[in-house]
Design a protein around this motif. Structure first.
Motif, PDB file in Angstrom:
ATOM      1  N   VAL A  63      43.425  38.661  50.067  1.00 50.76           N
ATOM      2  CA  VAL A  63      42.269  37.870  49.602  1.00 50.76           C
ATOM      3  C   VAL A  63      42.534  36.379  49.738  1.00 50.76           C
ATOM      4  CG1 VAL A  63      40.818  37.324  47.603  1.00 50.76           C
ATOM      5  CG2 VAL A  63      41.615  39.664  47.958  1.00 50.76           C
ATOM      6  N   GLU A  64      41.546  35.676  50.239  1.00 51.01           N
ATOM      7  CA  GLU A  64      41.626  34.227  50.352  1.00 51.01           C
ATOM      8  C   GLU A  64      40.665  33.608  49.341  1.00 51.01           C
ATOM      9  OE1 GLU A  64      42.065  31.433  54.160  1.00 51.01           O
ATOM     10  OE2 GLU A  64      40.182  32.531  54.090  1.00 51.01           O
ATOM     11  N   ILE A  65      41.186  32.681  48.531  1.00 55.96           N
ATOM     12  CA  ILE A  65      40.362  32.025  47.508  1.00 55.96           C
ATOM     13  C   ILE A  65      40.247  30.549  47.878  1.00 55.96           C
ATOM     14  CG2 ILE A  65      40.191  31.419  45.052  1.00 55.96           C
ATOM     15  CD1 ILE A  65      42.149  33.976  44.703  1.00 55.96           C
ATOM     16  N   ASP A  66      39.025  30.062  48.020  1.00 50.93           N
ATOM     17  CA  ASP A  66      38.814  28.668  48.413  1.00 50.93           C
ATOM     18  C   ASP A  66      39.394  27.719  47.368  1.00 50.93           C
ATOM     19  OD1 ASP A  66      37.684  29.299  50.748  1.00 50.93           O
ATOM     20  OD2 ASP A  66      35.639  28.629  50.264  1.00 50.93           O
ATOM     21  N   GLY A  67      40.284  26.858  47.805  1.00 48.09           N
ATOM     22  CA  GLY A  67      40.903  25.895  46.891  1.00 48.09           C
ATOM     23  C   GLY A  67      41.987  26.508  46.029  1.00 48.09           C
ATOM     24  N   GLY A  68      42.259  27.807  46.217  1.00 44.37           N
ATOM     25  CA  GLY A  68      43.280  28.492  45.439  1.00 44.37           C
ATOM     26  C   GLY A  68      42.902  28.575  43.963  1.00 44.37           C
ATOM     27  N   CYS A  69      43.784  29.138  43.139  1.00 46.83           N
ATOM     28  CA  CYS A  69      43.547  29.173  41.697  1.00 46.83           C
ATOM     29  C   CYS A  69      44.885  29.402  41.006  1.00 46.83           C
ATOM     30  CB  CYS A  69      42.540  30.250  41.314  1.00 46.83           C
ATOM     31  SG  CYS A  69      43.149  31.916  41.507  1.00 46.83           S
ATOM     32  N   SER A  70      44.942  29.099  39.728  1.00 47.10           N
ATOM     33  CA  SER A  70      46.199  29.281  39.003  1.00 47.10           C
ATOM     34  C   SER A  70      46.417  30.759  38.731  1.00 47.10           C
ATOM     35  CB  SER A  70      46.150  28.508  37.686  1.00 47.10           C
ATOM     36  OG  SER A  70      45.273  29.164  36.792  1.00 47.10           O
ATOM     37  N   LEU A  71      47.656  31.103  38.450  1.00 45.00           N
ATOM     38  CA  LEU A  71      47.979  32.497  38.159  1.00 45.00           C
ATOM     39  C   LEU A  71      47.233  32.972  36.909  1.00 45.00           C
ATOM     40  CD1 LEU A  71      49.686  34.886  39.092  1.00 45.00           C
ATOM     41  CD2 LEU A  71      51.532  34.061  37.612  1.00 45.00           C
ATOM     42  N   ASP A  72      47.101  32.083  35.911  1.00 46.56           N
ATOM     43  CA  ASP A  72      46.378  32.422  34.682  1.00 46.56           C
ATOM     44  C   ASP A  72      44.920  32.772  34.963  1.00 46.56           C
ATOM     45  OD1 ASP A  72      48.538  32.182  33.106  1.00 46.56           O
ATOM     46  OD2 ASP A  72      47.960  30.266  32.160  1.00 46.56           O
ATOM     47  N   GLU A  73      44.282  31.922  35.770  1.00 44.81           N
ATOM     48  CA  GLU A  73      42.874  32.176  36.123  1.00 44.81           C
ATOM     49  C   GLU A  73      42.732  33.531  36.813  1.00 44.81           C
ATOM     50  OE1 GLU A  73      40.535  28.323  37.474  1.00 44.81           O
ATOM     51  OE2 GLU A  73      42.552  28.370  38.356  1.00 44.81           O
ATOM     52  N   LEU A  74      43.653  33.763  37.754  1.00 44.28           N
ATOM     53  CA  LEU A  74      43.591  35.008  38.520  1.00 44.28           C
ATOM     54  C   LEU A  74      43.819  36.215  37.608  1.00 44.28           C
ATOM     55  CD1 LEU A  74      43.318  36.312  41.318  1.00 44.28           C
ATOM     56  CD2 LEU A  74      45.801  36.125  41.566  1.00 44.28           C
ATOM     57  N   GLN A  75      44.839  36.135  36.742  1.00 43.86           N
ATOM     58  CA  GLN A  75      45.139  37.269  35.860  1.00 43.86           C
ATOM     59  C   GLN A  75      43.983  37.539  34.908  1.00 43.86           C
ATOM     60  OE1 GLN A  75      47.135  39.359  36.453  1.00 43.86           O
ATOM     61  NE2 GLN A  75      49.029  38.551  37.316  1.00 43.86           N
ATOM     62  N   SER A  76      43.332  36.497  34.445  1.00 45.11           N
ATOM     63  CA  SER A  76      42.218  36.708  33.522  1.00 45.11           C
ATOM     64  C   SER A  76      41.019  37.338  34.245  1.00 45.11           C
ATOM     65  CB  SER A  76      41.896  35.378  32.810  1.00 45.11           C
ATOM     66  OG  SER A  76      40.533  35.082  32.913  1.00 45.11           O
ATOM     67  N   ALA A  77      40.797  36.929  35.492  1.00 46.25           N
ATOM     68  CA  ALA A  77      39.713  37.546  36.280  1.00 46.25           C
ATOM     69  C   ALA A  77      40.020  39.013  36.540  1.00 46.25           C
ATOM     70  CB  ALA A  77      39.538  36.790  37.589  1.00 46.25           C
ATOM     71  N   ILE A  78      41.290  39.301  36.865  1.00 48.26           N
ATOM     72  CA  ILE A  78      41.702  40.682  37.130  1.00 48.26           C
ATOM     73  C   ILE A  78      41.523  41.536  35.870  1.00 48.26           C
ATOM     74  CG2 ILE A  78      43.771  42.108  37.516  1.00 48.26           C
ATOM     75  CD1 ILE A  78      44.645  40.069  39.632  1.00 48.26           C
ATOM     76  N   GLN A  79      41.893  40.965  34.714  1.00 45.81           N
ATOM     77  CA  GLN A  79      41.721  41.693  33.444  1.00 45.81           C
ATOM     78  C   GLN A  79      40.258  42.061  33.202  1.00 45.81           C
ATOM     79  OE1 GLN A  79      43.486  43.360  31.381  1.00 45.81           O
ATOM     80  NE2 GLN A  79      45.311  42.805  32.541  1.00 45.81           N
ATOM     81  N   SER A  80      39.342  41.113  33.501  1.00 42.24           N
ATOM     82  CA  SER A  80      37.918  41.396  33.286  1.00 42.24           C
ATOM     83  C   SER A  80      37.390  42.465  34.238  1.00 42.24           C
ATOM     84  CB  SER A  80      37.060  40.147  33.488  1.00 42.24           C
ATOM     85  OG  SER A  80      37.720  39.012  33.066  1.00 42.24           O
ATOM     86  N   LEU A  81      38.005  42.569  35.416  1.00 39.12           N
ATOM     87  CA  LEU A  81      37.509  43.556  36.384  1.00 39.12           C
ATOM     88  C   LEU A  81      38.091  44.948  36.134  1.00 39.12           C
ATOM     89  CD1 LEU A  81      37.520  41.551  39.747  1.00 39.12           C
ATOM     90  CD2 LEU A  81      35.531  42.299  38.439  1.00 39.12           C
ATOM     91  N   LYS A  82      39.223  45.001  35.457  1.00 37.48           N
ATOM     92  CA  LYS A  82      39.881  46.290  35.218  1.00 37.48           C
ATOM     93  C   LYS A  82      38.996  47.176  34.358  1.00 37.48           C
ATOM     94  CE  LYS A  82      44.348  46.025  35.268  1.00 37.48           C
ATOM     95  NZ  LYS A  82      45.760  45.807  34.901  1.00 37.48           N
ATOM     96  N   GLY A  83      38.595  48.320  34.900  1.00 38.44           N
ATOM     97  CA  GLY A  83      37.729  49.245  34.170  1.00 38.44           C
ATOM     98  C   GLY A  83      36.267  48.831  34.126  1.00 38.44           C
ATOM     99  N   ALA A  84      35.936  47.701  34.745  1.00 37.66           N
ATOM    100  CA  ALA A  84      34.562  47.177  34.666  1.00 37.66           C
ATOM    101  C   ALA A  84      33.568  48.059  35.417  1.00 37.66           C
ATOM    102  CB  ALA A  84      34.529  45.764  35.230  1.00 37.66           C
ATOM    103  N   LYS A  85      32.339  48.112  34.879  1.00 40.88           N
ATOM    104  CA  LYS A  85      31.230  48.729  35.602  1.00 40.88           C
ATOM    105  C   LYS A  85      30.583  47.630  36.427  1.00 40.88           C
ATOM    106  CE  LYS A  85      30.191  52.525  32.534  1.00 40.88           C
ATOM    107  NZ  LYS A  85      29.429  52.966  31.354  1.00 40.88           N
ATOM    108  N   VAL A  86      30.512  47.858  37.714  1.00 45.50           N
ATOM    109  CA  VAL A  86      30.034  46.820  38.623  1.00 45.50           C
ATOM    110  C   VAL A  86      28.656  47.209  39.140  1.00 45.50           C
ATOM    111  CG1 VAL A  86      30.527  45.588  40.770  1.00 45.50           C
ATOM    112  CG2 VAL A  86      32.408  46.334  39.302  1.00 45.50           C
ATOM    113  N   ASN A  87      27.712  46.279  39.036  1.00 48.22           N
ATOM    114  CA  ASN A  87      26.393  46.507  39.623  1.00 48.22           C
ATOM    115  C   ASN A  87      26.373  45.944  41.028  1.00 48.22           C
ATOM    116  OD1 ASN A  87      24.755  47.770  37.513  1.00 48.22           O
ATOM    117  ND2 ASN A  87      25.276  45.920  36.369  1.00 48.22           N
ATOM    118  N   GLN A  88      26.115  46.817  41.976  1.00 45.75           N
ATOM    119  CA  GLN A  88      26.106  46.378  43.365  1.00 45.75           C
ATOM    120  C   GLN A  88      24.772  46.670  44.017  1.00 45.75           C
ATOM    121  OE1 GLN A  88      29.828  48.190  45.056  1.00 45.75           O
ATOM    122  NE2 GLN A  88      30.451  46.037  45.189  1.00 45.75           N
TER     123      GLN A  88
END
Ligand code: ZN
Length: 291
Positions: free
Chosen positions: A182-207
């Motif tokens: 995955v490429e993230i524009d401008g990069g991001c901190s590890l904290d930001e990334l881990q928190s985003a990953i936590q929110s997606l874990k088990g998430a119901k995604v509307n597509q």
């Protein structure tokens, strides 16, 4: 009828074969009005798993978009959009070995053309159409397919299959596991990334149906779950994620957000653009492995 029985007896005498009316290998239809015999050879089926190590190979053959298969300048008069497919790479040696007319691949789902299929491989049933040879040692067939495919595709041929299994395998809705870069524009901190990953874990995604497939799929919103997601590595400025999703979860859109059509998404949670650079399917759950 009397006719069928008499002909059947005569064929049995001459060939030394026994008739099996319920599961015939070969069907001879006597057309008395036109004075001819039509022979129908029943397909045979092989169950296996394939891995695809090269990007850019579609699962099944595609006719040329310009000429629909009749052959034109655009396709170099091959009638095909892509030179090879997983179906043909596996099927060609099988057609030869079984002296068959065709080989049709029925996969348990399909990966994108630009995705690799690695790990434990994708379950499939290969239908061998009109084979003149019906028995072969599957180990030998497997060896021959793998030799011919030359590392681009590899198969494990587990056992003989049967016609009904084609429907079973095509309707299986098992989970899928992916490894993506995955490429993230401008990069991001590890904290930001881990928190985003936590929110997606088990998430119901509307597509909502992704833009890239909207021309061939009905436009609707579906809900699919992210069963698991974790960061497994880095490569330069890019991150490597592993995602396990319910069947039908669109991974590229889970990352990019697809202009707001997928919610939540990694891009949306980070507040900046993100995209999948490459995708490998590492596991496809088979139907005989439980839920
Ligand atoms: Zn063409």
């Amino acid at each position: 009828s009397e006719m069928n029985r008499e002909v059947g007896k005569a064929v049995a005498r001459k060939s030394g074969k026994v008739a099996d009316p319920k599961h015939p290998d070969l069907l001879a239809i006597l057309d008395i009005a036109h004075d001819c015999v039509e022979i129908q050879i029943r397909s045979i089926f092989i169950y296996g798993r394939y891995r695809k190590f090269e990007r850019g190979i579609p699962q099944t053959h595609w006719f040329c978009r310009a000429c629909q298969g009749s052959g034109c300048e655009k396709c170099n008069f091959t009638g095909k959009q892509y030179k090879d497919s997983v179906e043909e790479l596996i099927g060609r040696p099988i057609i030869t070995l079984f002296s068959a007319e065709n080989a049709i691949l029925h996969g348990s789902g399909r990966e994108d053309i630009d995705a690799r299929m690695v790990g434990t491989g994708r379950p499939f049933v290969m239908e061998v159409v009109a084979p003149r040879i019906r028995t072969r040692d599957l180990a030998v067939v497997q060896q021959e397919v793998n030799r011919a495919a030359d590392g681009r595709v590899e198969v494990i041929l587990e056992r003989w299959s049967f016609h009904k299994e084609v429907e079973i395998i095509k309707s299986t809705k098992g989970y899928k596991k992916y490894r993506i870069l995955v490429e993230i524009d401008g990069g991001c901190s590890l904290d930001e990334l881990q928190s985003a990953i936590q929110s997606l874990k088990g998430a119901k995604v509307n597509q909502r149906t992704p833009i890239r497939v909207a021309h061939r799929r009905a436009d609707r919103v579906r809900e699919r779950r992210v069963l698991d997601i974790s960061k497994v590595g880095e490569d330069d400025e890019r991150v490597i994620l592993e995602i396990t999703g319910e069947a039908g979860l669109y991974i590229k859109e889970l990352i990019s957000g697809d202009q707001g059509r997928t919610e939540p998404s990694l891009s949306g949670l980070l507040g900046r653009s993100a995209r999948v650079c490459s995708l490998d399917v590492v596991e496809v759950q088979g139907y005989d492995e439980g839920e």
